[in-house]
Write a protein that holds these residues in place. Structure first.
Motif, PDB file in Angstrom:
ATOM      1  N   ALA A  80       0.829  -1.209   0.000  1.00 26.73           N
ATOM      2  CA  ALA A  80       0.000   0.000   0.000  1.00 26.73           C
ATOM      3  C   ALA A  80       0.863   1.259   0.000  1.00 26.73           C
ATOM      4  O   ALA A  80       0.573   2.230  -0.704  1.00 26.73           O
ATOM      5  N   LEU A  81       1.937   1.236   0.808  1.00 30.44           N
ATOM      6  CA  LEU A  81       2.829   2.395   0.882  1.00 30.44           C
ATOM      7  C   LEU A  81       3.513   2.638  -0.458  1.00 30.44           C
ATOM      8  O   LEU A  81       3.616   3.776  -0.932  1.00 30.44           O
ATOM      9  N   ALA A  82       3.982   1.563  -1.105  1.00 29.24           N
ATOM     10  CA  ALA A  82       4.637   1.702  -2.412  1.00 29.24           C
ATOM     11  C   ALA A  82       3.656   2.213  -3.460  1.00 29.24           C
ATOM     12  O   ALA A  82       3.969   3.119  -4.245  1.00 29.24           O
ATOM     13  N   GLY A  83       2.458   1.622  -3.488  1.00 30.52           N
ATOM     14  CA  GLY A  83       1.461   2.043  -4.468  1.00 30.52           C
ATOM     15  C   GLY A  83       0.994   3.460  -4.245  1.00 30.52           C
ATOM     16  O   GLY A  83       0.884   4.252  -5.182  1.00 30.52           O
ATOM     17  N   GLY A  84       0.715   3.805  -2.974  1.00 28.71           N
ATOM     18  CA  GLY A  84       0.285   5.162  -2.663  1.00 28.71           C
ATOM     19  C   GLY A  84       1.360   6.183  -2.969  1.00 28.71           C
ATOM     20  O   GLY A  84       1.088   7.273  -3.484  1.00 28.71           O
ATOM     21  N   GLY A  85       2.627   5.837  -2.649  1.00 27.78           N
ATOM     22  CA  GLY A  85       3.735   6.733  -2.952  1.00 27.78           C
ATOM     23  C   GLY A  85       3.903   6.951  -4.437  1.00 27.78           C
ATOM     24  O   GLY A  85       4.178   8.078  -4.888  1.00 27.78           O
ATOM     25  N   TYR A  86       3.731   5.894  -5.214  1.00 27.59           N
ATOM     26  CA  TYR A  86       3.879   6.018  -6.662  1.00 27.59           C
ATOM     27  C   TYR A  86       2.783   6.907  -7.244  1.00 27.59           C
ATOM     28  O   TYR A  86       3.041   7.776  -8.087  1.00 27.59           O
ATOM     29  N   LEU A  87       1.532   6.704  -6.786  1.00 28.04           N
ATOM     30  CA  LEU A  87       0.442   7.550  -7.251  1.00 28.04           C
ATOM     31  C   LEU A  87       0.667   8.997  -6.831  1.00 28.04           C
ATOM     32  O   LEU A  87       0.378   9.929  -7.585  1.00 28.04           O
ATOM     33  N   GLY A  88       1.179   9.187  -5.596  1.00 32.57           N
ATOM     34  CA  GLY A  88       1.477  10.538  -5.142  1.00 32.57           C
ATOM     35  C   GLY A  88       2.534  11.212  -5.998  1.00 32.57           C
ATOM     36  O   GLY A  88       2.444  12.412  -6.286  1.00 32.57           O
ATOM     37  N   TRP A  89       3.542  10.442  -6.419  1.00 29.80           N
ATOM     38  CA  TRP A  89       4.587  10.986  -7.297  1.00 29.80           C
ATOM     39  C   TRP A  89       3.990  11.409  -8.631  1.00 29.80           C
ATOM     40  O   TRP A  89       4.298  12.488  -9.156  1.00 29.80           O
ATOM     41  N   LEU A  90       3.110  10.575  -9.191  1.00 30.43           N
ATOM     42  CA  LEU A  90       2.447  10.937 -10.448  1.00 30.43           C
ATOM     43  C   LEU A  90       1.607  12.201 -10.261  1.00 30.43           C
ATOM     44  O   LEU A  90       1.573  13.073 -11.135  1.00 30.43           O
ATOM     45  N   GLY A  91       0.916  12.282  -9.103  1.00 31.56           N
ATOM     46  CA  GLY A  91       0.111  13.465  -8.827  1.00 31.56           C
ATOM     47  C   GLY A  91       0.952  14.717  -8.733  1.00 31.56           C
ATOM     48  O   GLY A  91       0.573  15.779  -9.245  1.00 31.56           O
ATOM     49  N   LEU A  92       2.120  14.625  -8.092  1.00 30.25           N
ATOM     50  CA  LEU A  92       3.024  15.768  -7.976  1.00 30.25           C
ATOM     51  C   LEU A  92       3.485  16.232  -9.352  1.00 30.25           C
ATOM     52  O   LEU A  92       3.562  17.442  -9.623  1.00 30.25           O
ATOM     53  N   GLN A  93       3.784  15.276 -10.221  1.00 32.02           N
ATOM     54  CA  GLN A  93       4.199  15.640 -11.574  1.00 32.02           C
ATOM     55  C   GLN A  93       3.088  16.371 -12.314  1.00 32.02           C
ATOM     56  O   GLN A  93       3.333  17.301 -13.087  1.00 32.02           O
TER      57      GLN A  93
END
Length: 213
Positions: A80-93
């Motif tokens: 969950a942490l990896a998936g949420g972090g990855y989505l957050g990175w995409l959102g930041l971009q």
């Protein structure tokens, strides 16, 4: 020829799976974003990436690894942490305007990157693991071999995804030129970033607690 899954069971599964697939989620958002940003080729690569992610989940489920992941709070929380972090990175971009710069004269996101993002987003989404654990076992007949049934149900899920997601990508491409104005793109960036970041935070909030328990 006797099918691994009875027709009535398969029909019931298709009905439930269709409701899940057409509900908005990260996969649909990525397809829309990449198609609007870079055209049909990249949109279709995103669709393919989602399907590769589902193939990966099918393999994990068939090997029993999904059960291991879901039964371990720390491991499930890590996913969950990896998936949420990855989505957050995409959102930041997206907030920075790096993911949604619609250029009708050429692609700004490569098909390979789009496929990778979609596959990783799907693979790292614990909600998809839960779908395989909570949905599919309910349609598996314990009197029959489980793996052929699981594979057939997964193929049905893939078919539903393709039938739904390809038209979504084509519809986005049709609207691409109308959405190419800078002001519209800025709002799309903000909305996309907020939704992706929100999905990421929700994944960590809902499923990441096992890391700290």
């Amino acid at each position: 020829m006797d099918l691994p899954v009875a027709p009535a069971t398969l029909l019931a599964f298709l009905s439930v799976a269709l409701a899940i697939v057409i509900s908005p989620g990260p996969d649909t958002l990525l397809i829309l974003r990449n198609t609007l940003n870079s055209g049909t080729r990249t949109g279709m690569a995103t669709v393919a990436g989602v399907q590769l992610g589902l193939v990966g989940h099918t393999a994990l489920a068939a090997l029993g690894l999904s059960v291991v992941i879901a039964s371990s709070p720390r491991l499930f929380g890590l996913v969950a942490l990896a998936g949420g972090g990855y989505l957050g990175w995409l959102g930041l971009q997206s907030f920075r305007g790096g993911l949604m710069r619609i250029d009708t004269a050429g692609r700004t996101v490569g098909a390979g990157a789009a496929l990778r993002d979609a596959m990783l987003t799907n693979l790292l989404n614990p909600k998809v693991i839960l779908l395989f654990l909570a949905l599919m076992p309910g349609f598996v007949d314990p009197a029959r071999a489980a793996t052929p049934q699981l594979v057939m149900l997964a193929l049905a899920l893939l078919a539903i995804n393709i039938v739904w997601q390809v038209p979504v990508a084509l519809a986005a491409e049709a609207a691409r030129r109308q959405l190419s104005r800078p002001m519209v793109q800025r709002w799309i960036n903000r909305l996309t970033g907020a939704i992706l970041t929100g999905f990421g935070m929700l994944l960590i909030w809902d499923h990441g607690g096992g890391l700290f328990g």
